[in-house]
Design a protein around this motif. Sequence first.
Motif, PDB file in Angstrom:
ATOM      1  N   GLU A   1       1.541  -8.585  -9.562  1.00  0.00           N
ATOM      2  CA  GLU A   1       1.664  -7.698 -10.724  1.00  0.00           C
ATOM      3  C   GLU A   1       2.054  -6.270 -10.353  1.00  0.00           C
ATOM      4  OE1 GLU A   1      -0.513  -8.817 -14.666  1.00  0.00           O
ATOM      5  OE2 GLU A   1      -1.959  -8.116 -13.186  1.00  0.00           O
ATOM      6  N   GLN A   2       2.068  -5.944  -9.079  1.00  0.00           N
ATOM      7  CA  GLN A   2       2.496  -4.591  -8.714  1.00  0.00           C
ATOM      8  C   GLN A   2       3.912  -4.361  -9.229  1.00  0.00           C
ATOM      9  OE1 GLN A   2       2.803  -3.657  -4.498  1.00  0.00           O
ATOM     10  NE2 GLN A   2       2.308  -1.506  -4.885  1.00  0.00           N
ATOM     11  N   GLU A   3       4.104  -3.245  -9.905  1.00  0.00           N
ATOM     12  CA  GLU A   3       5.384  -2.984 -10.537  1.00  0.00           C
ATOM     13  C   GLU A   3       6.317  -2.207  -9.607  1.00  0.00           C
ATOM     14  OE1 GLU A   3       4.371  -1.282 -14.375  1.00  0.00           O
ATOM     15  OE2 GLU A   3       4.080  -3.307 -15.180  1.00  0.00           O
ATOM     16  N   GLU A   4       7.535  -2.032 -10.041  1.00  0.00           N
ATOM     17  CA  GLU A   4       8.557  -1.422  -9.196  1.00  0.00           C
ATOM     18  C   GLU A   4       8.176  -0.017  -8.747  1.00  0.00           C
ATOM     19  OE1 GLU A   4      13.370  -0.442  -9.375  1.00  0.00           O
ATOM     20  OE2 GLU A   4      12.421  -1.708 -10.898  1.00  0.00           O
ATOM     21  N   ASP A   5       7.436   0.710  -9.594  1.00  0.00           N
ATOM     22  CA  ASP A   5       7.055   2.079  -9.237  1.00  0.00           C
ATOM     23  C   ASP A   5       5.847   2.135  -8.308  1.00  0.00           C
ATOM     24  OD1 ASP A   5       4.966   1.430 -10.939  1.00  0.00           O
ATOM     25  OD2 ASP A   5       5.446   2.940 -12.453  1.00  0.00           O
ATOM     26  N   GLY A   6       5.284   0.968  -7.956  1.00  0.00           N
ATOM     27  CA  GLY A   6       4.166   0.918  -7.024  1.00  0.00           C
ATOM     28  C   GLY A   6       2.810   0.772  -7.671  1.00  0.00           C
ATOM     29  N   GLY A   7       2.730   0.950  -8.992  1.00  0.00           N
ATOM     30  CA  GLY A   7       1.455   0.845  -9.684  1.00  0.00           C
ATOM     31  C   GLY A   7       1.267  -0.496 -10.359  1.00  0.00           C
TER      32      GLY A   7
ATOM     33  N   LEU B   1       0.821  -1.206   0.000  1.00  0.00           N
ATOM     34  CA  LEU B   1       0.000   0.000   0.000  1.00  0.00           C
ATOM     35  C   LEU B   1       0.857   1.259   0.000  1.00  0.00           C
ATOM     36  CD1 LEU B   1      -2.884   1.095   0.050  1.00  0.00           C
ATOM     37  CD2 LEU B   1      -2.761   1.090   2.550  1.00  0.00           C
ATOM     38  N   ALA B   2       1.949   1.243   0.751  1.00  0.00           N
ATOM     39  CA  ALA B   2       2.815   2.426   0.805  1.00  0.00           C
ATOM     40  C   ALA B   2       3.415   2.724  -0.562  1.00  0.00           C
ATOM     41  CB  ALA B   2       3.918   2.212   1.842  1.00  0.00           C
ATOM     42  N   ARG B   3       3.820   1.684  -1.276  1.00  0.00           N
ATOM     43  CA  ARG B   3       4.370   1.883  -2.621  1.00  0.00           C
ATOM     44  C   ARG B   3       3.298   2.394  -3.574  1.00  0.00           C
ATOM     45  NH1 ARG B   3       6.086  -3.664  -4.156  1.00  0.00           N
ATOM     46  NH2 ARG B   3       6.716  -2.674  -6.123  1.00  0.00           N
ATOM     47  N   ALA B   4       2.089   1.848  -3.450  1.00  0.00           N
ATOM     48  CA  ALA B   4       0.991   2.310  -4.302  1.00  0.00           C
ATOM     49  C   ALA B   4       0.650   3.765  -4.005  1.00  0.00           C
ATOM     50  CB  ALA B   4      -0.231   1.424  -4.091  1.00  0.00           C
ATOM     51  N   GLU B   5       0.704   4.145  -2.741  1.00  0.00           N
ATOM     52  CA  GLU B   5       0.394   5.529  -2.387  1.00  0.00           C
ATOM     53  C   GLU B   5       1.373   6.495  -3.053  1.00  0.00           C
ATOM     54  OE1 GLU B   5      -0.032   8.447   1.530  1.00  0.00           O
ATOM     55  OE2 GLU B   5       0.332   6.300   1.800  1.00  0.00           O
ATOM     56  N   GLN B   6       2.651   6.169  -3.028  1.00  0.00           N
ATOM     57  CA  GLN B   6       3.630   7.032  -3.680  1.00  0.00           C
ATOM     58  C   GLN B   6       3.369   7.126  -5.180  1.00  0.00           C
ATOM     59  OE1 GLN B   6       6.019   8.990  -2.144  1.00  0.00           O
ATOM     60  NE2 GLN B   6       4.757   8.352  -0.399  1.00  0.00           N
TER      61      GLN B   6
ATOM     62  N   TRP C   1      -4.750   5.798 -17.019  1.00  0.00           N
ATOM     63  CA  TRP C   1      -5.369   4.523 -16.663  1.00  0.00           C
ATOM     64  C   TRP C   1      -4.663   3.824 -15.504  1.00  0.00           C
ATOM     65  CZ3 TRP C   1      -9.934   2.823 -17.039  1.00  0.00           C
ATOM     66  CH2 TRP C   1     -10.727   3.010 -18.172  1.00  0.00           C
ATOM     67  N   ARG C   2      -3.349   3.917 -15.432  1.00  0.00           N
ATOM     68  CA  ARG C   2      -2.640   3.112 -14.436  1.00  0.00           C
ATOM     69  C   ARG C   2      -3.073   3.410 -12.997  1.00  0.00           C
ATOM     70  NH1 ARG C   2       3.341   2.693 -14.190  1.00  0.00           N
ATOM     71  NH2 ARG C   2       2.816   0.904 -12.882  1.00  0.00           N
ATOM     72  N   PRO C   3      -3.268   4.661 -12.586  1.00  0.00           N
ATOM     73  CA  PRO C   3      -3.773   4.875 -11.222  1.00  0.00           C
ATOM     74  C   PRO C   3      -5.164   4.284 -11.008  1.00  0.00           C
ATOM     75  CG  PRO C   3      -2.735   6.866 -12.053  1.00  0.00           C
ATOM     76  CD  PRO C   3      -2.845   5.930 -13.220  1.00  0.00           C
ATOM     77  N   ILE C   4      -6.015   4.337 -12.033  1.00  0.00           N
ATOM     78  CA  ILE C   4      -7.348   3.739 -11.912  1.00  0.00           C
ATOM     79  C   ILE C   4      -7.222   2.233 -11.707  1.00  0.00           C
ATOM     80  CG2 ILE C   4      -9.531   3.328 -13.111  1.00  0.00           C
ATOM     81  CD1 ILE C   4      -9.018   5.974 -14.637  1.00  0.00           C
ATOM     82  N   VAL C   5      -6.394   1.600 -12.523  1.00  0.00           N
ATOM     83  CA  VAL C   5      -6.179   0.158 -12.414  1.00  0.00           C
ATOM     84  C   VAL C   5      -5.563  -0.190 -11.061  1.00  0.00           C
ATOM     85  CG1 VAL C   5      -4.835  -1.760 -13.373  1.00  0.00           C
ATOM     86  CG2 VAL C   5      -6.028  -0.187 -14.901  1.00  0.00           C
ATOM     87  N   THR C   6      -4.679   0.646 -10.577  1.00  0.00           N
ATOM     88  CA  THR C   6      -4.026   0.405  -9.288  1.00  0.00           C
ATOM     89  C   THR C   6      -5.032   0.438  -8.145  1.00  0.00           C
ATOM     90  OG1 THR C   6      -1.897   1.250 -10.066  1.00  0.00           O
ATOM     91  CG2 THR C   6      -2.303   1.339  -7.683  1.00  0.00           C
TER      92      THR C   6
ATOM     93  N   LEU D   1       2.365  10.550  -7.293  1.00  0.00           N
ATOM     94  CA  LEU D   1       3.276  10.926  -8.375  1.00  0.00           C
ATOM     95  C   LEU D   1       2.567  11.057  -9.716  1.00  0.00           C
ATOM     96  CD1 LEU D   1       6.231  11.371  -9.347  1.00  0.00           C
ATOM     97  CD2 LEU D   1       6.357   8.883  -9.689  1.00  0.00           C
ATOM     98  N   THR D   2       1.551  10.220  -9.977  1.00  0.00           N
ATOM     99  CA  THR D   2       1.037  10.099 -11.341  1.00  0.00           C
ATOM    100  C   THR D   2      -0.449  10.374 -11.523  1.00  0.00           C
ATOM    101  OG1 THR D   2       0.512   7.736 -11.110  1.00  0.00           O
ATOM    102  CG2 THR D   2       2.764   8.298 -11.775  1.00  0.00           C
ATOM    103  N   ALA D   3      -1.251  10.326 -10.468  1.00  0.00           N
ATOM    104  CA  ALA D   3      -2.706  10.280 -10.638  1.00  0.00           C
ATOM    105  C   ALA D   3      -3.330  11.653 -10.846  1.00  0.00           C
ATOM    106  CB  ALA D   3      -3.352   9.611  -9.426  1.00  0.00           C
TER     107      ALA D   3
END
Length: 297
Positions: free
Chosen positions: A255-261, A2-7, A277-282, A11-13
Amino acid sequence: MLARAEQFIWLTARVLEQRRFAYHFLGAAAEPVEAALAAYRTDDDGYGHALEPDLRGPVSQPLHTAHALRVLDAIGRCGGQRVERVCRYLSEVSTPEGALPAIHPSQRGYPYAPFVPVIDNPPSDLLATGPVVGLLHRNQVWHAWLFRATDYCWAAVEALDKSHPYEIHAAVAFLDGAPDRSRAQAAADRLGRLVREQRLAVLDPRRRDSYPVAAGYAPGEHHYPHDYARVPTSMARSWFTDEEMQLSLDHLAGEQEEDGGWPVHWKQWAPGTALEWRPIVTIEALRTLRAHGRGLD
Protein backbone atom coordinates in the motif's frame (compact mmCIF):
# COMPACT_ATOMS: atom_id res chain seq x y z
CA MET A 1 10.69 1.43 1.33
CA LEU A 2 12.15 3.23 4.36
CA ALA A 3 14.08 5.78 2.29
CA ARG A 4 10.93 6.72 0.38
CA ALA A 5 8.95 6.98 3.61
CA GLU A 6 11.63 9.20 5.12
CA GLN A 7 11.37 11.67 2.25
CA PHE A 8 7.59 11.67 2.65
CA ILE A 9 7.91 12.43 6.37
CA TRP A 10 10.31 15.34 5.87
CA LEU A 11 8.07 16.73 3.15
CA THR A 12 4.68 16.49 4.87
CA ALA A 13 4.82 15.66 8.59
CA ARG A 14 4.27 17.78 11.66
CA VAL A 15 7.26 18.26 13.95
CA LEU A 16 5.97 15.54 16.28
CA GLU A 17 5.83 12.93 13.53
CA GLN A 18 9.25 14.01 12.24
CA ARG A 19 10.66 13.44 15.72
CA ARG A 20 8.83 10.12 16.07
CA PHE A 21 10.16 8.89 12.74
CA ALA A 22 13.68 9.89 13.71
CA TYR A 23 13.36 8.03 17.01
CA HIS A 24 11.89 4.83 15.60
CA PHE A 25 13.90 4.52 12.40
CA LEU A 26 16.97 6.78 12.52
CA GLY A 27 18.29 6.11 16.01
CA ALA A 28 17.43 9.53 17.42
CA ALA A 29 16.82 10.16 21.12
CA ALA A 30 13.46 10.12 22.88
CA GLU A 31 13.79 13.61 24.36
CA PRO A 32 12.95 15.47 21.13
CA VAL A 33 9.75 13.41 20.85
CA GLU A 34 8.80 14.43 24.38
CA ALA A 35 9.57 18.07 23.61
CA ALA A 36 7.41 18.04 20.48
CA LEU A 37 4.57 16.30 22.31
CA ALA A 38 4.69 18.85 25.14
CA ALA A 39 3.42 21.53 22.75
CA TYR A 40 0.04 19.76 22.74
CA ARG A 41 -0.37 19.73 26.53
CA THR A 42 -3.18 21.76 28.02
CA ASP A 43 -3.51 23.56 31.34
CA ASP A 44 -5.74 20.79 32.74
CA ASP A 45 -2.98 18.17 32.19
CA GLY A 46 -4.69 16.67 29.17
CA TYR A 47 -3.72 17.10 25.54
CA GLY A 48 -5.37 19.10 22.78
CA HIS A 49 -4.47 21.37 19.85
CA ALA A 50 -5.52 18.77 17.25
CA LEU A 51 -3.02 16.14 18.37
CA GLU A 52 -5.65 13.70 17.06
CA PRO A 53 -6.20 15.45 13.71
CA ASP A 54 -9.96 14.85 13.48
CA LEU A 55 -10.61 17.05 16.55
CA ARG A 56 -9.49 20.64 16.01
CA GLY A 57 -9.06 23.48 18.46
CA PRO A 58 -7.11 24.00 21.70
CA VAL A 59 -9.28 22.08 24.16
CA SER A 60 -8.20 18.82 25.74
CA GLN A 61 -10.03 15.64 24.79
CA PRO A 62 -9.77 11.99 25.88
CA LEU A 63 -8.82 10.97 22.33
CA HIS A 64 -5.97 13.49 22.23
CA THR A 65 -4.76 12.27 25.59
CA ALA A 66 -4.93 8.63 24.49
CA HIS A 67 -2.87 9.58 21.43
CA ALA A 68 -0.28 11.23 23.68
CA LEU A 69 -0.07 8.15 25.89
CA ARG A 70 0.55 5.96 22.84
CA VAL A 71 3.39 8.23 21.78
CA LEU A 72 4.92 8.09 25.26
CA ASP A 73 4.47 4.33 25.47
CA ALA A 74 6.26 3.84 22.16
CA ILE A 75 9.34 5.71 23.42
CA GLY A 76 9.34 4.08 26.85
CA ARG A 77 8.33 7.22 28.75
CA CYS A 78 4.85 6.30 29.99
CA GLY A 79 5.26 6.71 33.73
CA GLY A 80 6.14 9.05 36.56
CA GLN A 81 4.47 12.28 37.60
CA ARG A 82 3.46 13.15 34.05
CA VAL A 83 1.23 10.08 33.81
CA GLU A 84 -0.04 10.71 37.34
CA ARG A 85 -1.24 14.12 36.15
CA VAL A 86 -2.79 12.58 33.05
CA CYS A 87 -4.74 10.17 35.25
CA ARG A 88 -6.07 13.09 37.26
CA TYR A 89 -7.25 14.63 34.01
CA LEU A 90 -8.92 11.36 33.01
CA SER A 91 -10.73 11.30 36.35
CA GLU A 92 -12.06 14.80 35.75
CA VAL A 93 -13.51 14.08 32.30
CA SER A 94 -14.89 10.61 33.04
CA THR A 95 -18.55 9.66 32.92
CA PRO A 96 -20.49 8.70 36.06
CA GLU A 97 -19.45 5.08 35.35
CA GLY A 98 -15.81 6.07 35.70
CA ALA A 99 -14.99 5.53 32.02
CA LEU A 100 -14.16 7.93 29.20
CA PRO A 101 -16.58 9.45 26.70
CA ALA A 102 -15.70 9.44 23.03
CA ILE A 103 -15.88 13.24 22.87
CA HIS A 104 -16.13 15.61 25.82
CA PRO A 105 -18.68 18.42 25.28
CA SER A 106 -15.90 21.02 25.53
CA GLN A 107 -15.25 20.29 21.84
CA ARG A 108 -18.40 22.20 20.95
CA GLY A 109 -17.51 25.44 19.19
CA TYR A 110 -14.42 24.02 17.47
CA PRO A 111 -14.23 22.03 14.22
CA TYR A 112 -14.48 18.26 14.45
CA ALA A 113 -15.11 15.32 12.15
CA PRO A 114 -18.81 14.76 11.44
CA PHE A 115 -18.52 11.08 12.36
CA VAL A 116 -17.66 11.96 15.99
CA PRO A 117 -20.67 14.06 17.06
CA VAL A 118 -20.52 16.20 20.18
CA ILE A 119 -23.39 15.71 22.63
CA ASP A 120 -24.18 16.77 26.18
CA ASN A 121 -23.69 14.08 28.83
CA PRO A 122 -21.96 11.61 26.49
CA PRO A 123 -22.00 7.94 27.51
CA SER A 124 -19.00 5.81 28.38
CA ASP A 125 -17.19 4.57 25.31
CA LEU A 126 -15.04 1.47 24.92
CA LEU A 127 -13.20 2.96 21.94
CA ALA A 128 -11.96 5.80 24.13
CA THR A 129 -11.48 3.87 27.37
CA GLY A 130 -10.13 0.45 26.40
CA PRO A 131 -6.84 1.50 24.79
CA VAL A 132 -6.01 3.88 27.65
CA VAL A 133 -6.73 1.35 30.39
CA GLY A 134 -4.79 -1.40 28.63
CA LEU A 135 -1.80 0.84 28.01
CA LEU A 136 -1.66 2.06 31.61
CA HIS A 137 -1.87 -1.49 32.97
CA ARG A 138 0.84 -2.64 30.57
CA ASN A 139 3.08 0.12 31.91
CA GLN A 140 2.27 -0.90 35.49
CA VAL A 141 0.66 2.43 36.28
CA TRP A 142 -1.43 2.39 39.45
CA HIS A 143 -4.03 5.09 39.96
CA ALA A 144 -7.49 5.18 41.51
CA TRP A 145 -9.02 6.06 38.14
CA LEU A 146 -8.11 2.63 36.80
CA PHE A 147 -10.33 0.64 39.16
CA ARG A 148 -13.74 1.64 37.82
CA ALA A 149 -12.42 2.16 34.29
CA THR A 150 -11.10 -1.40 34.27
CA ASP A 151 -14.42 -2.75 35.53
CA TYR A 152 -16.19 -0.86 32.76
CA CYS A 153 -13.87 -2.32 30.12
CA TRP A 154 -14.38 -5.88 31.33
CA ALA A 155 -18.14 -5.47 31.25
CA ALA A 156 -18.08 -3.86 27.80
CA VAL A 157 -15.69 -6.38 26.25
CA GLU A 158 -17.46 -9.41 27.65
CA ALA A 159 -20.82 -8.09 26.43
CA LEU A 160 -19.69 -7.57 22.82
CA ASP A 161 -21.88 -9.43 20.39
CA LYS A 162 -22.48 -7.65 17.11
CA SER A 163 -19.41 -5.47 16.68
CA HIS A 164 -17.28 -3.57 14.20
CA PRO A 165 -13.50 -3.34 13.62
CA TYR A 166 -12.67 -0.23 15.65
CA GLU A 167 -14.56 -1.58 18.64
CA ILE A 168 -12.60 -4.82 18.38
CA HIS A 169 -9.34 -2.85 18.14
CA ALA A 170 -10.21 -1.12 21.40
CA ALA A 171 -11.07 -4.42 23.06
CA VAL A 172 -7.76 -5.94 21.96
CA ALA A 173 -5.84 -2.92 23.26
CA PHE A 174 -7.49 -3.43 26.63
CA LEU A 175 -6.99 -7.20 26.72
CA ASP A 176 -3.33 -6.96 25.72
CA GLY A 177 -2.65 -5.03 28.93
CA ALA A 178 -5.31 -6.37 31.32
CA PRO A 179 -3.76 -7.78 34.52
CA ASP A 180 -6.05 -10.84 34.70
CA ARG A 181 -4.40 -12.82 31.94
CA SER A 182 -6.59 -15.93 32.10
CA ARG A 183 -9.74 -13.83 31.89
CA ALA A 184 -8.20 -11.83 29.05
CA GLN A 185 -7.34 -15.02 27.16
CA ALA A 186 -10.90 -16.30 27.44
CA ALA A 187 -12.29 -12.97 26.24
CA ALA A 188 -9.79 -12.81 23.37
CA ASP A 189 -10.63 -16.33 22.23
CA ARG A 190 -14.31 -15.42 22.07
CA LEU A 191 -13.60 -12.19 20.17
CA GLY A 192 -11.43 -14.06 17.69
CA ARG A 193 -14.33 -16.34 16.86
CA LEU A 194 -16.61 -13.31 16.56
CA VAL A 195 -14.22 -11.57 14.15
CA ARG A 196 -14.12 -14.58 11.88
CA GLU A 197 -17.84 -15.33 12.08
CA GLN A 198 -18.80 -11.72 11.31
CA ARG A 199 -16.07 -11.41 8.67
CA LEU A 200 -14.58 -8.32 10.28
CA ALA A 201 -11.11 -9.07 8.93
CA VAL A 202 -10.20 -9.49 5.28
CA LEU A 203 -8.36 -12.81 5.32
CA ASP A 204 -7.50 -12.77 1.62
CA PRO A 205 -6.74 -9.26 0.30
CA ARG A 206 -7.16 -10.53 -3.25
CA ARG A 207 -10.87 -11.01 -2.48
CA ARG A 208 -11.40 -7.96 -0.28
CA ASP A 209 -14.38 -6.74 -2.30
CA SER A 210 -16.28 -9.83 -1.15
CA TYR A 211 -15.97 -8.77 2.50
CA PRO A 212 -18.52 -6.41 4.07
CA VAL A 213 -17.68 -2.88 5.16
CA ALA A 214 -19.10 -1.93 8.55
CA ALA A 215 -22.01 0.49 8.67
CA GLY A 216 -20.85 4.10 8.78
CA TYR A 217 -17.37 3.30 7.47
CA ALA A 218 -15.97 4.77 4.27
CA PRO A 219 -16.29 2.75 1.06
CA GLY A 220 -13.48 0.20 0.98
CA GLU A 221 -12.55 0.78 4.63
CA HIS A 222 -11.66 -2.83 5.26
CA HIS A 223 -9.60 -4.12 8.16
CA TYR A 224 -6.98 -6.84 7.95
CA PRO A 225 -5.25 -9.21 10.38
CA HIS A 226 -2.36 -6.78 10.87
CA ASP A 227 -4.83 -4.09 11.99
CA TYR A 228 -5.88 -6.27 14.91
CA ALA A 229 -2.46 -7.74 15.74
CA ARG A 230 0.00 -4.90 15.21
CA VAL A 231 2.67 -6.82 17.10
CA PRO A 232 3.22 -10.59 17.20
CA THR A 233 2.69 -10.65 20.97
CA SER A 234 -0.86 -9.29 20.70
CA MET A 235 -3.59 -11.66 21.80
CA ALA A 236 -5.20 -11.11 18.41
CA ARG A 237 -2.30 -12.79 16.62
CA SER A 238 -3.68 -16.23 17.45
CA TRP A 239 -6.88 -15.41 15.56
CA PHE A 240 -5.10 -15.76 12.23
CA THR A 241 -3.02 -18.42 10.54
CA ASP A 242 0.55 -17.70 9.48
CA GLU A 243 -0.59 -17.62 5.86
CA GLU A 244 -3.36 -15.13 6.62
CA MET A 245 -0.95 -12.87 8.48
CA GLN A 246 1.64 -13.00 5.72
CA LEU A 247 -0.98 -12.10 3.10
CA SER A 248 -2.06 -9.22 5.31
CA LEU A 249 1.49 -7.93 5.71
CA ASP A 250 2.09 -8.27 1.98
CA HIS A 251 -0.97 -6.12 1.42
CA LEU A 252 0.22 -3.53 3.95
CA ALA A 253 3.66 -3.31 2.37
CA GLY A 254 2.10 -2.97 -1.07
CA GLU A 255 0.00 0.00 0.00
CA GLN A 256 2.96 2.37 0.11
CA GLU A 257 2.18 5.04 -2.44
CA GLU A 258 4.40 6.69 -5.02
CA ASP A 259 5.18 9.62 -2.72
CA GLY A 260 6.47 7.24 -0.02
CA GLY A 261 3.52 7.49 2.36
CA TRP A 262 0.64 5.21 3.20
CA PRO A 263 -3.00 6.10 2.50
CA VAL A 264 -5.77 6.95 4.95
CA HIS A 265 -8.80 4.72 4.44
CA TRP A 266 -11.38 6.26 6.76
CA LYS A 267 -13.61 9.18 5.83
CA GLN A 268 -11.78 12.40 5.08
CA TRP A 269 -13.66 15.60 5.83
CA ALA A 270 -11.08 18.40 5.55
CA PRO A 271 -7.88 18.79 3.48
CA GLY A 272 -5.67 19.59 6.46
CA THR A 273 -6.65 16.56 8.48
CA ALA A 274 -5.80 14.19 5.64
CA LEU A 275 -2.35 15.76 5.34
CA GLU A 276 -1.74 15.38 9.07
CA TRP A 277 -3.00 11.80 9.27
CA ARG A 278 -0.91 10.32 6.48
CA PRO A 279 2.47 10.65 8.26
CA ILE A 280 0.92 9.11 11.39
CA VAL A 281 -0.45 6.21 9.35
CA THR A 282 2.90 5.84 7.58
CA ILE A 283 4.85 5.55 10.83
CA GLU A 284 2.41 2.96 12.16
CA ALA A 285 2.60 0.94 8.94
CA LEU A 286 6.38 0.82 9.15
CA ARG A 287 6.31 -0.09 12.85
CA THR A 288 3.83 -2.89 12.18
CA LEU A 289 5.87 -4.33 9.34
CA ARG A 290 9.07 -4.24 11.38
CA ALA A 291 7.39 -5.73 14.46
CA HIS A 292 6.36 -8.72 12.36
CA GLY A 293 9.87 -9.22 11.05
CA ARG A 294 9.53 -7.58 7.66
CA GLY A 295 12.53 -5.76 6.26
CA LEU A 296 12.14 -2.07 5.44
CA ASP A 297 14.78 -1.79 2.73
